[in-house]
Scaffold this active site. Structure first.
Site, PDB file in Angstrom:
ATOM      1  N   TYR A  45       0.839  -1.198   0.000  1.00 14.08           N
ATOM      2  CA  TYR A  45       0.000   0.000   0.000  1.00 14.08           C
ATOM      3  C   TYR A  45       0.881   1.258   0.000  1.00 14.08           C
ATOM      4  O   TYR A  45       1.371   1.705   1.037  1.00 14.08           O
ATOM      5  CB  TYR A  45      -0.920   0.018   1.219  1.00 14.08           C
ATOM      6  CG  TYR A  45      -1.851  -1.171   1.335  1.00 14.08           C
ATOM      7  CD1 TYR A  45      -2.199  -1.928   0.221  1.00 14.08           C
ATOM      8  CD2 TYR A  45      -2.385  -1.530   2.559  1.00 14.08           C
ATOM      9  CE1 TYR A  45      -3.060  -3.023   0.340  1.00 14.08           C
ATOM     10  CE2 TYR A  45      -3.249  -2.605   2.687  1.00 14.08           C
ATOM     11  CZ  TYR A  45      -3.580  -3.349   1.574  1.00 14.08           C
ATOM     12  OH  TYR A  45      -4.432  -4.432   1.698  1.00 14.08           O
TER      13      TYR A  45
ATOM     14  N   TYR B 113     -12.131  -8.599   3.894  1.00 17.61           N
ATOM     15  CA  TYR B 113     -11.798  -7.249   3.446  1.00 17.61           C
ATOM     16  C   TYR B 113     -12.824  -6.729   2.442  1.00 17.61           C
ATOM     17  O   TYR B 113     -13.575  -7.492   1.844  1.00 17.61           O
ATOM     18  CB  TYR B 113     -10.375  -7.156   2.912  1.00 17.61           C
ATOM     19  CG  TYR B 113     -10.050  -7.703   1.537  1.00 17.61           C
ATOM     20  CD1 TYR B 113     -10.304  -6.963   0.379  1.00 17.61           C
ATOM     21  CD2 TYR B 113      -9.419  -8.935   1.395  1.00 17.61           C
ATOM     22  CE1 TYR B 113      -9.959  -7.438  -0.883  1.00 17.61           C
ATOM     23  CE2 TYR B 113      -9.066  -9.424   0.134  1.00 17.61           C
ATOM     24  CZ  TYR B 113      -9.337  -8.674  -1.001  1.00 17.61           C
ATOM     25  OH  TYR B 113      -8.994  -9.153  -2.232  1.00 17.61           O
TER      26      TYR B 113
ATOM     27  N   GLY C 209     -12.010   0.423   5.739  1.00 11.06           N
ATOM     28  CA  GLY C 209     -11.004   1.406   5.338  1.00 11.06           C
ATOM     29  C   GLY C 209     -11.445   2.840   5.590  1.00 11.06           C
ATOM     30  O   GLY C 209     -11.948   3.506   4.681  1.00 11.06           O
TER      31      GLY C 209
END
Length: 314
Positions: free
Chosen positions: A61, A206, A284
């Site tokens: 990331y 996720y 997120g």
């Protein structure tokens, strides 16, 4: 916040965790557009203040940037949250990603991640993608070494199918699995989640809000205004004809959310947490004000009727 044990790891995690993909920034092939690091740190602090006790990130990331931001956010935090990160996707020319599970590469990655995060040991280290497939055994064997050396406390995988899980299990137990799972991506229900439940593999899902599709804030206008360096701008789910189908689902979410006094995003996450195989959901957050409406998913329990209404539009 409600907690549960992550598989057989002994880690007691909150049912919602902080996902640090987006805070990696824009300058790589899977970026979410430009981010403000100070705002990212404030967002992490808000989540921790509300009781979230784990953060999931990855070296890929922003090619280390997300880990650096997480490391800065954790300075002086006592107790600190559990930190989960990943390996196997390294930087190639042009800020693009190349996959490798070679031992030498993973050994370099773990040292760099430890330094960026400011840790002596990573709580959960995960193979990010099972690519190249022929290197799975070498990669997983290296992860076993890292655990034996004490550089990582627990080891898991992300994006593996059942056949790949079995191959890894033949070498050493897979402690955790991280699959994509949401109302707009239910493939894991077929084989992966039942297998994980049977094998006692902890699951952290996720993209439980479909990378923002299910928050209630994603409109056609907002999709059109996404910056070109946000990967979602070019994803088929954010384009017609799929976009209209997804927005119809959001309308059903909104109806249930209104009755429950919750946000559509929280209801979407609570739906993911209904599956008995799922221990936690990775959310997120990017701004502090996004945290409060979603972490309530940890306490939200949907009835069978509410779940059916969301899924089928009844």
């Amino acid at each position: 916040m409600k907690t549960t044990q992550l598989g057989n790891t002994g880690l007691e995690i909150t049912r919602v965790g902080f996902g640090a993909w987006a805070i990696g920034g824009a300058d790589y092939d899977w970026g979410w557009g430009a981010q403000d690091d100070e705002e990212s740190i404030s967002t992490i602090h808000r989540a921790l203040d509300l009781g979230v006790n784990w953060i999931d990130t990855a070296a890929q990331y922003g090619f280390g940037h997300s880990e650096e931001v997480v490391g800065r956010a954790l300075e002086g935090r006592d107790p600190r949250p559990f930190v989960f990160t990943k390996a196997g996707q390294v930087e190639a020319p042009g800020r693009t990603t190349v996959q490798t599970l070679k031992r030498d590469s993973i050994l370099k990655e773990v040292e760099a991640s430890l330094e960026r995060l400011g840790l002596e040991a990573i709580d959960l280290y995960q193979i990010h993608w099972p690519i190249p497939d022929e290197e799975i055994e070498e990669g997983w064997g290296t992860f076993v070494e890292l655990k034996e050396q004490g550089l990582v406390r627990h080891i898991g995988v992300s994006n593996f199918d059942v056949g790949q899980l079995r191959r890894a299990q033949a070498i050493a137990p897979v402690e955790t699995l991280q699959p994509p799972y949401s109302l707009v991506d239910r493939e894991a229900e077929d084989e992966i989640l039942p297998f994980a439940e049977r094998e006692g593999i902890g699951v952290i899902a996720y993209s439980p809000m479909g990378s923002g599709l299910l928050t209630g804030a994603m409109t056609r206008e907002r999709v059109a205004s996404l910056p070109d360096d946000d990967w979602r701008k070019h994803d088929p789910r954010f384009q017609e004809p799929q976009l209209s189908e997804k927005l119809a689902l959001v309308e059903r979410l909104e109806r249930v959310a209104d009755r429950l006094g919750a946000s559509p995003g929280a209801v979407a996450v609570a739906w993911v947490l209904r599956d008995p195989a799922v221990d936690g959901a990775i959310v997120g957050f990017r701004r502090p004000e996004q945290v409060d409406p979603i972490v309530t998913a940890s306490e939200l329990e949907l009835s069978d009727e509410e779940a059916a209404e969301i899924e089928g539009g009844d």
